[in-house]
Enzyme design. Sequence first.
Site, PDB file in Angstrom:
ATOM      1  N   GLY A 119      31.379 -11.572 -20.903  1.00 50.66           N
ATOM      2  CA  GLY A 119      32.461 -11.981 -19.911  1.00 50.66           C
ATOM      3  C   GLY A 119      33.615 -12.906 -20.518  1.00 50.66           C
ATOM      4  O   GLY A 119      33.741 -12.847 -21.746  1.00 50.66           O
ATOM      5  N   ARG A 127      36.948 -17.579 -26.617  1.00 53.04           N
ATOM      6  CA  ARG A 127      36.854 -18.964 -27.028  1.00 53.04           C
ATOM      7  C   ARG A 127      38.088 -19.463 -27.310  1.00 53.04           C
ATOM      8  O   ARG A 127      38.324 -20.479 -27.399  1.00 53.04           O
ATOM      9  CB  ARG A 127      35.985 -19.147 -28.195  1.00 53.04           C
ATOM     10  CG  ARG A 127      34.532 -19.116 -28.020  1.00 53.04           C
ATOM     11  CD  ARG A 127      33.698 -19.409 -29.152  1.00 53.04           C
ATOM     12  NE  ARG A 127      32.280 -19.643 -28.664  1.00 53.04           N
ATOM     13  CZ  ARG A 127      31.353 -18.841 -29.072  1.00 53.04           C
ATOM     14  NH1 ARG A 127      31.539 -17.706 -29.791  1.00 53.04           N
ATOM     15  NH2 ARG A 127      29.923 -19.066 -28.640  1.00 53.04           N
ATOM     16  N   GLY A 144      33.128  -4.713 -31.288  1.00 52.41           N
ATOM     17  CA  GLY A 144      34.347  -4.780 -31.742  1.00 52.41           C
ATOM     18  C   GLY A 144      34.306  -5.287 -33.194  1.00 52.41           C
ATOM     19  O   GLY A 144      33.213  -5.983 -33.866  1.00 52.41           O
ATOM     20  N   GLN A 145      35.371  -4.723 -34.276  1.00 52.34           N
ATOM     21  CA  GLN A 145      35.006  -5.028 -35.517  1.00 52.34           C
ATOM     22  C   GLN A 145      35.171  -6.581 -35.670  1.00 52.34           C
ATOM     23  O   GLN A 145      35.042  -7.326 -36.860  1.00 52.34           O
ATOM     24  CB  GLN A 145      36.182  -4.483 -36.229  1.00 52.34           C
ATOM     25  CG  GLN A 145      36.387  -4.749 -37.903  1.00 52.34           C
ATOM     26  CD  GLN A 145      37.643  -4.423 -38.241  1.00 52.34           C
ATOM     27  OE1 GLN A 145      38.152  -3.210 -38.238  1.00 52.34           O
ATOM     28  NE2 GLN A 145      38.445  -5.447 -39.050  1.00 52.34           N
ATOM     29  N   SER A 198      40.012 -13.732 -28.327  1.00 49.71           N
ATOM     30  CA  SER A 198      38.470 -14.255 -28.246  1.00 49.71           C
ATOM     31  C   SER A 198      38.330 -14.896 -26.996  1.00 49.71           C
ATOM     32  O   SER A 198      39.335 -15.912 -26.673  1.00 49.71           O
ATOM     33  CB  SER A 198      38.170 -15.153 -29.544  1.00 49.71           C
ATOM     34  OG  SER A 198      37.291 -16.038 -29.059  1.00 49.71           O
ATOM     35  N   GLY A 203      40.514  -7.117 -25.827  1.00 49.20           N
ATOM     36  CA  GLY A 203      39.593  -6.802 -26.893  1.00 49.20           C
ATOM     37  C   GLY A 203      38.470  -6.359 -26.155  1.00 49.20           C
ATOM     38  O   GLY A 203      38.020  -4.856 -26.525  1.00 49.20           O
ATOM     39  N   HIS A 204      37.928  -6.898 -25.493  1.00 43.54           N
ATOM     40  CA  HIS A 204      36.784  -6.348 -24.427  1.00 43.54           C
ATOM     41  C   HIS A 204      37.063  -4.897 -23.833  1.00 43.54           C
ATOM     42  O   HIS A 204      36.583  -3.734 -23.774  1.00 43.54           O
ATOM     43  CB  HIS A 204      36.221  -7.200 -23.556  1.00 43.54           C
ATOM     44  CG  HIS A 204      35.647  -8.427 -23.807  1.00 43.54           C
ATOM     45  ND1 HIS A 204      36.459  -9.768 -23.915  1.00 43.54           N
ATOM     46  CD2 HIS A 204      34.632  -8.851 -24.484  1.00 43.54           C
ATOM     47  CE1 HIS A 204      35.597 -10.561 -24.116  1.00 43.54           C
ATOM     48  NE2 HIS A 204      34.427 -10.085 -24.659  1.00 43.54           N
TER      49      HIS A 204
HETATM   50  P1  AMP Z   1      31.473 -11.156 -26.590  1.00 47.89           P
HETATM   51  O1  AMP Z   1      31.927 -11.260 -25.173  1.00 47.89           O
HETATM   52  O2  AMP Z   1      32.219 -12.069 -27.337  1.00 47.89           O
HETATM   53  O3  AMP Z   1      30.072 -11.022 -26.986  1.00 47.89           O
HETATM   54  O4  AMP Z   1      32.197  -9.923 -27.082  1.00 47.89           O
HETATM   55  C1  AMP Z   1      31.776  -8.637 -26.625  1.00 47.89           C
HETATM   56  C2  AMP Z   1      32.271  -7.258 -27.543  1.00 47.89           C
HETATM   57  O5  AMP Z   1      33.545  -7.359 -27.572  1.00 47.89           O
HETATM   58  C3  AMP Z   1      31.867  -7.453 -28.853  1.00 47.89           C
HETATM   59  O6  AMP Z   1      31.397  -6.195 -29.595  1.00 47.89           O
HETATM   60  C4  AMP Z   1      32.923  -8.182 -29.643  1.00 47.89           C
HETATM   61  O7  AMP Z   1      32.989  -7.698 -31.059  1.00 47.89           O
HETATM   62  C5  AMP Z   1      34.121  -7.544 -28.964  1.00 47.89           C
HETATM   63  N1  AMP Z   1      35.245  -8.074 -29.240  1.00 47.89           N
HETATM   64  C6  AMP Z   1      35.660  -9.482 -29.033  1.00 47.89           C
HETATM   65  N2  AMP Z   1      36.851  -9.812 -29.199  1.00 47.89           N
HETATM   66  C7  AMP Z   1      37.531  -8.591 -29.600  1.00 47.89           C
HETATM   67  C8  AMP Z   1      38.810  -8.321 -30.041  1.00 47.89           C
HETATM   68  N3  AMP Z   1      39.825  -9.319 -30.096  1.00 47.89           N
HETATM   69  N4  AMP Z   1      39.124  -7.095 -30.378  1.00 47.89           N
HETATM   70  C9  AMP Z   1      38.178  -6.018 -30.336  1.00 47.89           C
HETATM   71  N5  AMP Z   1      36.845  -6.428 -29.935  1.00 47.89           N
HETATM   72  C10 AMP Z   1      36.431  -7.531 -29.466  1.00 47.89           C
END
Ligand code: AMP
Length: 283
Positions: free
Chosen positions: A31, A189, A149-150, A187, A36-37
């Site tokens: 969430g 964060r 995501g990378q 991010s 990015g998400h």
């Molecule tokens: P998270 O919510 O942080 O667990 O991220 C969920 C997915 O989104 C994971 O596969 C992350 O790698 C991807 N993700 C997070 N930040 C980015 C970003 N800036 N660009 C691409 N993918 C992202």
Amino acid sequence: MQIIKSPKKLKNLSSALKQKGKRIGFVPTMGALHQGHLSLVDRARKQNDIVIVSIFVNPLQFGPNEDYSRYPKTWLQDKANLIKRKVDYLFFPSVEDFYSGTFDSVISAGAQGLQNKLCGKHRPGHFDGVTTVVAKLFHLTQADHAYFGQKDLQQSCIIKKMVKDLDFTQKIKVLPIVREKDGLAMSSRNQYLSEKDRLRALSLSLTLKQMKKEFRHSKKSVAEIRRAGTQSLKKSVDRVDYLEVIDPETLESIKNRQKKIAIAVAAYVGKTRLIDNVIIRNS
Ligand code: AMP
């Protein structure tokens, strides 16, 4: 978009969809969604009949002194963004529903190799938490394609390893890092950062960019480029967990230049731990 809270309901639903021959794309998230998400969601929408997104802040992947209890939550905005992108199902379980009382299993992938490097060294147990939640989510969604995501390079390597070693059927798609205009990797964060810290946080992507330039345009050794990068990063951030030049598949540190190189970084700006990476393909 239908919101599903019960794991059992999700499993029944995905079974019915599979029986109808639907191709399911799945995007796991915690969430506080950003572009990015949403880039993962958009790709999933293009490549599948049905798109399932999960929002679940997974307690298993947080250490005792990490930010589990204050992890950012932007539920209404997340929901609106996912509706706009025509997501079919949003899985949003409570911790109690997801890990019922007696839950006691752990999936540990890349246990000897991939886990013991980079973030794994600094966040003990983190990746076991990730693989355990992702394995469970793969079973519940029965996804054909899962999107990552990378940005979390080590995470995607470990998940690919889990899929390979344990014969999961999901095809793993890893998409590029989405950045702010000034280069900061998006991010959830980043919301923690004050205006001043936000500026200091830029040093991660700037250092990677500078190192990439040196790999492309100088004859300096890997060690020299890494040393200079670390020195410059240390001037702006409060703590460097690592700045490593690695093979993007094995995550092993490399001594000599090779065809595909990744540079991965984790550093603290104030209390916020940020990660970033770049992959360099040399011709
Ligand atoms: P998270 O919510 O942080 O667990 O991220 C969920 C997915 O989104 C994971 O596969 C992350 O790698 C991807 N993700 C997070 N930040 C980015 C970003 N800036 N660009 C691409 N993918 C992202």
